[in-house]
Design an enzyme around this catalytic site. Sequence first.
Site, short mmCIF file in Angstrom:
data_model
loop_
_atom_site.label_atom_id
_atom_site.label_comp_id
_atom_site.label_asym_id
_atom_site.label_seq_id
_atom_site.Cartn_x
_atom_site.Cartn_y
_atom_site.Cartn_z
N SER A 37 40.33 50.51 28.63
CA SER A 37 39.58 49.30 28.57
C SER A 37 38.19 49.73 28.28
O SER A 37 37.44 48.95 27.87
CB SER A 37 39.74 48.74 29.63
N ASP A 336 31.66 43.12 34.86
CA ASP A 336 32.85 42.48 35.70
C ASP A 336 33.29 42.92 36.74
O ASP A 336 34.31 42.64 37.53
CB ASP A 336 34.05 42.02 34.80
N HIS A 339 33.77 47.34 34.42
CA HIS A 339 33.16 47.46 33.15
C HIS A 339 31.62 47.45 33.16
O HIS A 339 31.31 46.33 33.91
CB HIS A 339 34.13 46.66 31.91
#
Length: 364
Positions: A37, A336, A339
């Site tokens: 991610s 977040d 990240h």
Amino acid sequence: MAASGKAAPMLGLLLLLCLLCHGAAQRYNAIWNFGDSISDTGNLCVGGCPAWLTMGQPPYGETFFHRPTGRCSDGRVIVDFLAEHFGLPLPQASKASGNFKKGANMAIIGATTMNFDFFNSIGLRDKIWNNGPLDTQIQWFRQLLPSVCGNDCKNYLSKSLFVVGEFGGNDYNAALFSRRSMAEVRGYVPRVITKLIHGLETIIRRGAVDVVVPGVLPIGCFPTYLTLYGTSNAADYDRDGCLRSYNDLSSYHNALLKRSLSSLRRTYPHARIMYADFYTQVIDMIRTPHNFGLKYGLKVCCGAGGQGKYNYNNNARCGMSGARACADPGNYLIWDGIHLTEAAYRSIADGWLKGTYCNPPIRH
């Protein structure tokens, strides 16, 4: 006077040649990315983001794309900035349809280094939900090649830039979020590194020459971990306010990776294998955010407004009801909880290109 008059054009010609040589060294015909991610540019959102994926909901993507794209940030990620630097299009998700002659991004949210059978063997079968571990991403890459370079792939790929990682974060997340002991998780690290090195060998044998291999981030500094595993014992924290044992795990992974990459360089001396130091740069950004154009280190931009020390609530994460984004994400390191922001990723890409946090630097 006559001698100096001749020297001036000659000097100018030499400078021009140097610039041309330098420029030529900068150019890549494509960029190929593998990862999770941290660098996914939309593989989990091809055809539309699934409703259950919080990272596929607003306000993700708001800064640059003005919509969610499957990137786990408010905008671009590192590989986007690398592509822009070399005059390449933003890397498209490999699972999308299109022309991949300029490269592709195989990274996918949740990707692990180890295959499913490893997690099954340690009793974590239900914790692995994506279908894109490293081996699978390499398979996706190989399937694209015939349409890209036909029978001359080694020559083509020798002029491409490869970014492989980071890998390892989700291997450890799966175990740590399942409350496995730190000692047990540390025991997985050598196997994760061995698997990653095997993947790198496969990619190099296919023709990769310039390969960037990032280490893992200091996971003990991320608000997700700080909130879930915070303690009242000051000794559990380091000078930066991060969880010491979790950062020790990241450091152990990175130390083994660097040692293994040194060996890999000896095996493949023609390859330019670059270690990108995620860990050190993020620590530096936490300690002195202003040096990177930021204001906030451990505080989350997109989260449960004002809740807790880090503006993070695991039940009201970014993209969920009850969460909202800050008005100035360009001032934040962390987007977040796990990240980073586009502003942070831009700084990291710059650090890798200049060599401040990449050895050797990508630029050459």
